[in-house]
Write a protein that holds these residues in place. Sequence first.
Motif, PDB file in Angstrom:
ATOM      1  N   TRP A  55      38.120  29.771  29.148  1.00  0.00           N
ATOM      2  CA  TRP A  55      38.539  30.205  27.812  1.00  0.00           C
ATOM      3  C   TRP A  55      39.881  30.894  28.001  1.00  0.00           C
ATOM      4  N   LEU A  56      40.935  30.287  27.523  1.00  0.00           N
ATOM      5  CA  LEU A  56      42.286  30.810  27.723  1.00  0.00           C
ATOM      6  C   LEU A  56      42.582  31.904  26.706  1.00  0.00           C
ATOM      7  N   VAL A  57      41.998  33.055  26.932  1.00  0.00           N
ATOM      8  CA  VAL A  57      42.064  34.170  25.995  1.00  0.00           C
ATOM      9  C   VAL A  57      43.005  35.276  26.477  1.00  0.00           C
ATOM     10  N   ARG A  58      43.315  35.298  27.744  1.00  0.00           N
ATOM     11  CA  ARG A  58      44.194  36.333  28.301  1.00  0.00           C
ATOM     12  C   ARG A  58      45.621  35.791  28.352  1.00  0.00           C
ATOM     13  N   PRO A  59      46.487  36.250  27.434  1.00  0.00           N
ATOM     14  CA  PRO A  59      47.859  35.734  27.390  1.00  0.00           C
ATOM     15  C   PRO A  59      48.612  35.974  28.702  1.00  0.00           C
ATOM     16  N   GLY A  60      49.306  34.944  29.152  1.00  0.00           N
ATOM     17  CA  GLY A  60      50.159  35.065  30.325  1.00  0.00           C
ATOM     18  C   GLY A  60      49.429  35.181  31.648  1.00  0.00           C
ATOM     19  N   VAL A  61      48.127  34.935  31.637  1.00  0.00           N
ATOM     20  CA  VAL A  61      47.325  35.054  32.853  1.00  0.00           C
ATOM     21  C   VAL A  61      46.976  33.647  33.333  1.00  0.00           C
ATOM     22  N   PRO A  62      47.050  33.391  34.656  1.00  0.00           N
ATOM     23  CA  PRO A  62      46.723  32.048  35.148  1.00  0.00           C
ATOM     24  C   PRO A  62      45.275  31.660  34.848  1.00  0.00           C
ATOM     25  N   VAL A  63      45.032  30.369  34.813  1.00  0.00           N
ATOM     26  CA  VAL A  63      43.716  29.856  34.429  1.00  0.00           C
ATOM     27  C   VAL A  63      42.599  30.407  35.316  1.00  0.00           C
ATOM     28  N   GLU A  64      42.846  30.599  36.594  1.00  0.00           N
ATOM     29  CA  GLU A  64      41.787  31.090  37.488  1.00  0.00           C
ATOM     30  C   GLU A  64      41.380  32.537  37.193  1.00  0.00           C
TER      31      GLU A  64
END
Length: 111
Positions: A6-15
């Motif tokens: 879930w890409l909810v953390r802006p600017g954070v890599p997928v892992e």
Amino acid sequence: DYAGFWLVRPGVPVEAQPVVYVGSEGERGVIARDLGDLLWLFALGVGPREAFSASSSRDSRGSLDAQPSAEFRELALRYAPAGESLDVSGIVEAAGAEFPGFDDYLESLCR
């Protein structure tokens, strides 16, 4: 059933993004805070569905037939050593506590 990041953390890599589970019968929840937690779930011998189900179970391995994986344990120790002391329920509960709004967010997409 589906599991994914879930890409909810802006600017954070997928892992470093949380991992969610959406079941075929409408079950849904955040099962891991990041890839490291997911590796520990696999090391404990459970997949996304079993992890989701185990979060409300007394069996911390997820099911009676969970078989811990030495290979995933090695990966988890290498990439996420801080998670070694957690059990399945602990991993899922920590993820759910960090992202309590996932269910409402997903519901809002369905309307």
